[in-house]
Design a protein around this motif. Structure first.
Motif, PDB file in Angstrom:
ATOM      1  N   ASP A  21     -10.333  -1.750  -3.143  1.00 10.98           N
ATOM      2  CA  ASP A  21     -11.442  -2.306  -2.099  1.00 10.98           C
ATOM      3  C   ASP A  21     -10.988  -1.660  -0.408  1.00 10.98           C
ATOM      4  O   ASP A  21     -11.591  -1.455   0.564  1.00 10.98           O
ATOM      5  CB  ASP A  21     -11.605  -3.986  -1.840  1.00 10.98           C
ATOM      6  N   PHE A  22      -9.307  -1.902  -0.300  1.00 12.22           N
ATOM      7  CA  PHE A  22      -8.198  -1.698   0.736  1.00 12.22           C
ATOM      8  C   PHE A  22      -8.496   0.179   1.323  1.00 12.22           C
ATOM      9  O   PHE A  22      -9.097   0.857   1.968  1.00 12.22           O
ATOM     10  CB  PHE A  22      -7.686  -1.868   1.129  1.00 12.22           C
ATOM     11  N   HIS A  23      -8.255   1.057  -0.368  1.00 13.32           N
ATOM     12  CA  HIS A  23      -8.238   2.324  -0.643  1.00 13.32           C
ATOM     13  C   HIS A  23      -9.722   2.562  -0.030  1.00 13.32           C
ATOM     14  O   HIS A  23     -10.184   3.868   1.145  1.00 13.32           O
ATOM     15  CB  HIS A  23      -8.230   2.672  -1.808  1.00 13.32           C
ATOM     16  N   LYS A  24     -10.536   2.275  -0.255  1.00 18.74           N
ATOM     17  CA  LYS A  24     -12.370   2.446   0.009  1.00 18.74           C
ATOM     18  C   LYS A  24     -12.537   1.973   1.615  1.00 18.74           C
ATOM     19  O   LYS A  24     -13.361   2.950   1.903  1.00 18.74           O
ATOM     20  CB  LYS A  24     -13.357   2.130  -0.958  1.00 18.74           C
ATOM     21  N   ILE A 122      -6.603  11.356   7.587  1.00 19.73           N
ATOM     22  CA  ILE A 122      -6.137  12.263   6.597  1.00 19.73           C
ATOM     23  C   ILE A 122      -8.621  12.386   5.868  1.00 19.73           C
ATOM     24  O   ILE A 122      -8.184  11.935   5.018  1.00 19.73           O
ATOM     25  CB  ILE A 122      -5.221  12.539   5.251  1.00 19.73           C
ATOM     26  N   LYS A 123      -8.679  13.691   5.319  1.00 17.26           N
ATOM     27  CA  LYS A 123      -9.882  13.735   4.571  1.00 17.26           C
ATOM     28  C   LYS A 123      -9.759  14.101   3.651  1.00 17.26           C
ATOM     29  O   LYS A 123      -9.009  14.679   2.514  1.00 17.26           O
ATOM     30  CB  LYS A 123     -10.728  14.945   4.956  1.00 17.26           C
ATOM     31  N   GLU A 124      -9.796  12.570   2.373  1.00 21.57           N
ATOM     32  CA  GLU A 124      -9.666  12.598   1.281  1.00 21.57           C
ATOM     33  C   GLU A 124     -10.047  13.756   0.117  1.00 21.57           C
ATOM     34  O   GLU A 124     -11.382  14.050   0.496  1.00 21.57           O
ATOM     35  CB  GLU A 124      -9.927  11.598   0.245  1.00 21.57           C
ATOM     36  N   GLN A 135     -13.738   6.641  -9.932  1.00 21.53           N
ATOM     37  CA  GLN A 135     -14.271   5.336  -9.937  1.00 21.53           C
ATOM     38  C   GLN A 135     -14.385   5.270  -8.617  1.00 21.53           C
ATOM     39  O   GLN A 135     -14.638   4.185  -8.828  1.00 21.53           O
ATOM     40  CB  GLN A 135     -12.454   4.995 -10.552  1.00 21.53           C
ATOM     41  N   SER A 136     -15.065   5.952  -7.655  1.00 19.54           N
ATOM     42  CA  SER A 136     -16.110   5.181  -6.622  1.00 19.54           C
ATOM     43  C   SER A 136     -15.040   4.532  -6.052  1.00 19.54           C
ATOM     44  O   SER A 136     -15.725   3.727  -5.087  1.00 19.54           O
ATOM     45  CB  SER A 136     -17.296   4.968  -7.422  1.00 19.54           C
ATOM     46  N   PHE A 137     -13.856   4.417  -5.363  1.00 23.22           N
ATOM     47  CA  PHE A 137     -13.210   3.790  -4.756  1.00 23.22           C
ATOM     48  C   PHE A 137     -12.951   5.073  -3.857  1.00 23.22           C
ATOM     49  O   PHE A 137     -11.317   4.569  -2.180  1.00 23.22           O
ATOM     50  CB  PHE A 137     -12.410   3.202  -5.224  1.00 23.22           C
ATOM     51  N   ALA A 138     -12.887   6.591  -2.968  1.00 19.00           N
ATOM     52  CA  ALA A 138     -12.544   6.981  -2.258  1.00 19.00           C
ATOM     53  C   ALA A 138     -13.106   6.766  -0.837  1.00 19.00           C
ATOM     54  O   ALA A 138     -13.873   5.873  -0.995  1.00 19.00           O
ATOM     55  CB  ALA A 138     -12.656   8.681  -2.469  1.00 19.00           C
ATOM     56  N   SER A 139     -12.638   6.715   0.240  1.00 19.93           N
ATOM     57  CA  SER A 139     -12.681   6.390   1.422  1.00 19.93           C
ATOM     58  C   SER A 139     -14.320   6.902   1.884  1.00 19.93           C
ATOM     59  O   SER A 139     -14.664   7.558   1.862  1.00 19.93           O
ATOM     60  CB  SER A 139     -11.886   7.575   2.230  1.00 19.93           C
ATOM     61  N   GLY A 143     -12.750  11.138   7.418  1.00 22.66           N
ATOM     62  CA  GLY A 143     -11.296  11.849   8.070  1.00 22.66           C
ATOM     63  C   GLY A 143     -10.395  10.706   7.879  1.00 22.66           C
ATOM     64  O   GLY A 143      -9.437  10.845   8.725  1.00 22.66           O
ATOM     65  N   VAL A 144      -9.848   9.377   7.300  1.00 20.58           N
ATOM     66  CA  VAL A 144      -9.291   8.711   7.467  1.00 20.58           C
ATOM     67  C   VAL A 144      -9.707   8.366   5.755  1.00 20.58           C
ATOM     68  O   VAL A 144      -9.915   8.578   4.872  1.00 20.58           O
ATOM     69  CB  VAL A 144      -9.848   7.066   7.711  1.00 20.58           C
ATOM     70  N   MET A 145      -7.721   8.440   5.881  1.00 27.13           N
ATOM     71  CA  MET A 145      -7.674   8.074   3.624  1.00 27.13           C
ATOM     72  C   MET A 145      -6.279   7.534   3.775  1.00 27.13           C
ATOM     73  O   MET A 145      -5.811   7.059   4.167  1.00 27.13           O
ATOM     74  CB  MET A 145      -6.975   9.094   2.970  1.00 27.13           C
ATOM     75  N   HIS A 146      -6.007   6.940   2.708  1.00 22.26           N
ATOM     76  CA  HIS A 146      -5.183   6.244   2.346  1.00 22.26           C
ATOM     77  C   HIS A 146      -4.239   6.803   1.412  1.00 22.26           C
ATOM     78  O   HIS A 146      -4.340   7.306   0.398  1.00 22.26           O
ATOM     79  CB  HIS A 146      -5.272   4.126   2.204  1.00 22.26           C
TER      80      HIS A 146
END
Length: 433
Positions: A21-24, A122-124, A135-139, A143-146
């Motif tokens: 959830d935080f990653h998304k 960063i663009k993921e 798994q559908s939890f990409a940002s 332009g913002v990424m963990h």
């Protein structure tokens, strides 16, 4: 130890849910409104006393803060993405620090654990092979990424908080879990909390990072080679002119910045240890036929010790000033981030090693590993140690899909429960010494 390990492993599905959830929904430093509100809601549900926003940090230490209108946009974005409104008001102005305090009511040590929450600009990756994409939890925030694992750190912090709350009857003293904003770029996230006085009474300070050079199933009980660092923005202001008709009337900010860039590479290296200098951004000019009157430079210095970095910092400032004077332009130099060097206390390193071995959940328990980078957790260590307390930092192994701070970064989530188990066991042990 077996019971702690089993409890942490049972918590793994929740840890994974939090992490994904935080990653998304990644958020940059000073804009972690959604993340911090979710942290606060969970800590409150676990029974922690909360300090949020201005109660948890001193805004005089906040560096590189975004404009008010940008912060408002980010606040609205966080709300639309599910932030808890009852906590958002306390975070106005980018004050997104959260501290959870578990007071047992029994005499004992004051133990603090710090975790960081912020993401990177960063663009993921959107390739099919990228696991978060699969798994559908990409940002979903453009332009913002963990890309450094702070999503995992935040999930781990919540897991530790829950396990300690469930074990409150076995604890003595006070536990403080610090969820810190703005670690990336060392923009004052740590010092803003320290300046508030919230770790003045801490006897044992704990921190960690996942990944880096450590592989899944490994833990390294001592982090070495913290580099002290200073990040600068340099602004040069000259005078514009037509490059063909009257170039002699101009004063080129670009030439001053370019001269400074070359001069910085010539700083003498310090005999006391390793040092670094880097100019990462140089911007100037609008056209080939116009003498540019503005130039911007982003640079950083680093040193194996704070003393060495102070030498590099002083030389950098001297050279930038000299370059500006050489080309008859003005300049302004601002510090936008800093970190100090740090050394772990051996008594806590030994405790980490014994606890990790007793848990019997690791393939390899290593003595130490070098960070070779900068991390503002070092300020927490330095502050606590200066007041007679003990501090340490460890590296938890996790296989990586790609390097830290890259668009394809991802980590083996098996590290989540293992880290939660280790710190819960350590805190229980310290509490009852």
């Amino acid at each position: 130890m077996t019971k702690i390990a089993a409890s942490a492993q049972n918590l793994q599905p929740q840890l994974v849910n939090w992490r994904r959830d935080f990653h998304k929904h990644p958020e940059l430093g000073w804009t972690e409104f959604r993340t911090a509100s979710i942290v606060a809601k969970n800590l409150a549900d676990f029974g922690y006393q909360l300090l949020i926003g201005g109660d948890a940090m001193d805004d005089s230490q906040m560096l590189n803060l975004l404009a008010d209108d940008v912060l408002q946009v980010q606040t609205k974005r966080a709300i639309t993405q599910g932030a808890f409104m009852e906590y958002i008001d306390k975070m106005q102005g980018g004050k997104t620090a959260v501290m959870g305090i578990l007071d047992t009511g029994k005499p004992g040590p004051v133990i603090a654990l710090r975790v960081d929450m912020d993401a990177l600009p960063i663009k993921e990756a959107d390739e099919v092979a990228h696991f978060p994409h699969q798994q559908s939890f990409a940002s979903i925030n453009e332009g913002v990424m963990h890309a450094c694992g702070h999503d995992g750190h935040t999930a781990i912090g919540l897991g530790i908080a829950k396990m300690l709350a469930d074990s409150k009857g076995q604890l003595k003293g006070i536990v403080k879990i610090i969820f810190q904003p703005a670690e990336e770029g060392v923009q004052g996230g740590a010092t803003s909390i320290i300046k508030k006085g919230l770790v003045d009474d801490v006897s044992h300070m704990l921190g960690f990072h996942i990944g880096l050079a450590a592989k899944s199933g490994e833990v390294y009980c001592q982090t070495t080679d913290f580099l002290a660092a200073t990040k600068f923005n340099a602004h040069f202001t000259g005078k514009t002119a037509h490059a063909g008709a009257n170039p002699e009337d101009g004063k080129s900010a670009l030439l001053a910045a370019a001269t400074a860039t070359m001069g910085l590479q010539g700083i003498y290296r310090h005999s006391g240890g390793a040092s670094r200098i880097s100019v990462g951004v140089l911007q100037s000019g609008t056209s080939s036929n116009i003498v540019p009157d503005k130039a911007f430079m982003a640079l950083e210095t680093r040193g194996e010790t704070t003393q060495i970095n102070n030498f590099m910092k002083g030389e950098a400032a001297r050279i930038i000033e000299a370059a500006a004077r050489m080309h008859d332009v003005s300049h302004r130099l601002e510090i936008v981030g800093e970190a100090s060097a740090a050394t772990c206390d051996q008594v806590l390193v030994n405790l980490t090693k014994k606890t990790a071995q007793d848990l019997s959940i690791f393939n390899h328990v290593g003595d130490s590993i070098g960070l070779h980078a900068s991390e503002d957790y070092s300020f927490f260590m330095e502050h606590v140690q200066a007041r007679g307390g003990k501090a340490t930092h460890l590296i938890m192994g996790a296989d990586l899909a790609d390097a830290h701070h890259t668009k394809g970064f991802d980590f083996d989530e098996d590290c989540l429960w293992k880290t939660a188990a280790l710190f819960t066991a350590m805190i229980l042990e310290i509490s009852n010494q």
